[in-house]
Design a protein around this motif. Structure first.
Motif, mmCIF file in Angstrom:
data_model
loop_
_atom_site.group_PDB
_atom_site.id
_atom_site.type_symbol
_atom_site.label_atom_id
_atom_site.label_comp_id
_atom_site.label_asym_id
_atom_site.label_seq_id
_atom_site.Cartn_x
_atom_site.Cartn_y
_atom_site.Cartn_z
ATOM 1 N N GLU A 3 58.924 91.256 59.606
ATOM 2 C CA GLU A 3 59.705 90.688 60.701
ATOM 3 C C GLU A 3 59.234 89.289 61.084
ATOM 4 O OE1 GLU A 3 60.535 91.810 65.334
ATOM 5 O OE2 GLU A 3 60.322 93.453 63.904
ATOM 6 N N HIS A 4 57.921 89.061 61.041
ATOM 7 C CA HIS A 4 57.365 87.754 61.397
ATOM 8 C C HIS A 4 57.886 86.667 60.451
ATOM 9 C CE1 HIS A 4 54.520 84.780 62.841
ATOM 10 N NE2 HIS A 4 54.032 84.647 61.625
ATOM 11 N N ILE A 5 57.883 86.939 59.168
ATOM 12 C CA ILE A 5 58.365 85.972 58.175
ATOM 13 C C ILE A 5 59.865 85.746 58.353
ATOM 14 C CG2 ILE A 5 58.740 85.582 55.711
ATOM 15 C CD1 ILE A 5 56.032 86.981 55.244
ATOM 16 N N SER A 6 60.622 86.799 58.548
ATOM 17 C CA SER A 6 62.066 86.671 58.765
ATOM 18 C C SER A 6 62.378 85.812 59.980
ATOM 19 C CB SER A 6 62.707 88.044 58.946
ATOM 20 O OG SER A 6 62.629 88.785 57.767
ATOM 21 N N LYS A 7 61.587 85.970 61.028
ATOM 22 C CA LYS A 7 61.793 85.190 62.248
ATOM 23 C C LYS A 7 61.554 83.703 61.990
ATOM 24 C CE LYS A 7 60.468 85.061 67.101
ATOM 25 N NZ LYS A 7 59.646 85.669 68.162
ATOM 26 N N ILE A 8 60.501 83.377 61.259
ATOM 27 C CA ILE A 8 60.205 81.981 60.935
ATOM 28 C C ILE A 8 61.328 81.386 60.081
ATOM 29 C CG2 ILE A 8 58.649 80.453 59.653
ATOM 30 C CD1 ILE A 8 56.362 82.345 60.532
ATOM 31 N N ILE A 9 61.789 82.137 59.099
ATOM 32 C CA ILE A 9 62.879 81.663 58.240
ATOM 33 C C ILE A 9 64.123 81.371 59.079
ATOM 34 C CG2 ILE A 9 64.475 82.362 56.403
ATOM 35 C CD1 ILE A 9 62.042 83.871 55.156
ATOM 36 N N ASP A 10 64.454 82.252 60.000
ATOM 37 C CA ASP A 10 65.615 82.052 60.881
ATOM 38 C C ASP A 10 65.415 80.865 61.814
ATOM 39 O OD1 ASP A 10 66.940 84.194 59.736
ATOM 40 O OD2 ASP A 10 66.406 85.603 61.341
ATOM 41 N N GLN A 11 64.246 80.762 62.423
ATOM 42 C CA GLN A 11 63.973 79.671 63.367
ATOM 43 C C GLN A 11 64.029 78.310 62.685
ATOM 44 O OE1 GLN A 11 60.159 80.781 65.003
ATOM 45 N NE2 GLN A 11 61.094 81.806 66.768
ATOM 46 N N ARG A 12 63.461 78.221 61.507
ATOM 47 C CA ARG A 12 63.434 76.940 60.794
ATOM 48 C C ARG A 12 64.688 76.706 59.962
ATOM 49 N NH1 ARG A 12 58.359 76.041 57.404
ATOM 50 N NH2 ARG A 12 59.468 74.076 57.130
ATOM 51 N N GLN A 13 65.579 77.686 59.915
ATOM 52 C CA GLN A 13 66.822 77.622 59.147
ATOM 53 C C GLN A 13 66.533 77.304 57.676
ATOM 54 O OE1 GLN A 13 69.576 74.996 61.107
ATOM 55 N NE2 GLN A 13 69.514 76.163 62.998
ATOM 56 N N LEU A 14 65.623 78.068 57.112
ATOM 57 C CA LEU A 14 65.235 77.876 55.723
ATOM 58 C C LEU A 14 66.203 78.590 54.787
ATOM 59 C CD1 LEU A 14 61.387 78.453 56.052
ATOM 60 C CD2 LEU A 14 62.586 76.265 55.891
ATOM 61 N N VAL A 15 66.391 77.994 53.624
ATOM 62 C CA VAL A 15 67.238 78.582 52.595
ATOM 63 C C VAL A 15 66.353 78.899 51.397
ATOM 64 C CG1 VAL A 15 69.189 78.189 51.044
ATOM 65 C CG2 VAL A 15 69.227 77.253 53.366
ATOM 66 N N SER A 16 66.449 80.100 50.891
ATOM 67 C CA SER A 16 65.629 80.535 49.765
ATOM 68 C C SER A 16 66.099 79.889 48.466
ATOM 69 C CB SER A 16 65.705 82.054 49.640
ATOM 70 O OG SER A 16 64.960 82.478 48.527
ATOM 71 N N VAL A 17 65.155 79.371 47.694
ATOM 72 C CA VAL A 17 65.449 78.805 46.377
ATOM 73 C C VAL A 17 65.029 79.797 45.299
ATOM 74 C CG1 VAL A 17 64.971 76.903 44.789
ATOM 75 C CG2 VAL A 17 65.156 76.453 47.244
ATOM 76 N N MET A 18 63.885 80.438 45.490
ATOM 77 C CA MET A 18 63.347 81.401 44.524
ATOM 78 C C MET A 18 63.538 82.809 45.079
ATOM 79 S SD MET A 18 61.672 79.951 41.847
ATOM 80 C CE MET A 18 60.182 80.848 41.421
ATOM 81 N N ASN A 19 63.824 83.742 44.176
ATOM 82 C CA ASN A 19 63.874 85.144 44.590
ATOM 83 C C ASN A 19 62.654 85.866 44.018
ATOM 84 O OD1 ASN A 19 64.443 85.858 41.890
ATOM 85 N ND2 ASN A 19 66.639 85.677 42.233
ATOM 86 N N LYS A 20 62.498 87.116 44.374
ATOM 87 C CA LYS A 20 61.329 87.897 43.970
ATOM 88 C C LYS A 20 61.220 87.997 42.440
ATOM 89 C CE LYS A 20 58.140 90.630 45.921
ATOM 90 N NZ LYS A 20 57.303 90.327 47.041
#
Length: 129
Positions: A3-20
């Protein structure tokens, strides 16, 4: 992803380039290679600290990949030859490119290093190679 990582991604409006899967292929290739082990530096999405350049344990990089904003690859290995002699630079550019091409890893060139982006934000527009 926690949840902590998801919150940071949402707050900073980050877009994923690499997947798992891409991270697994990238880390697994370098982990299983006897011939090339590039030094890297990286930045996590949590703050402004930049870690590296150093050799890494690739299984640990994979474990932390959900939080990696970007990772720079040094195109040279630096071989220690003694206290009074400078390190020998051994070019490993082609070996890095082979792995990037084999797994279609998106990267850009930033300051002479090969940067793999985990996430980008609206203020960053890398020129992918």
């Amino acid at each position: 992803m926690n949840e902590h990582i998801s919150k940071i991604i949402d707050q900073r409006q980050l877009v994923s380039v690499m997947n798992k899967t891409k991270w697994r292929e990238l880390c697994g290739s370098f982990s299983g290679s006897d011939s090339v082990s590039p030094e890297i530096r990286y930045k996590l999405i949590f703050g402004e600290s930049i870690y590296g350049f150093s050799a890494v344990w690739w299984d640990e990089v994979f474990r932390d990949c959900v939080a990696i904003e970007w990772m720079d690859f040094d195109p040279f290995n630096h071989e220690f030859r003694g206290q009074l002699v400078s390190k020998k630079k051994i070019e490993i550019r082609n070996e890095i490119f082979e792995i990037f091409e084999k797994y279609n890893i998106p990267y850009s060139i930033e300051g002479g290093f090969y940067r793999v982006w985990g996430y980008i934000d609206r203020h960053v527009s890398p020129q992918f190679v």
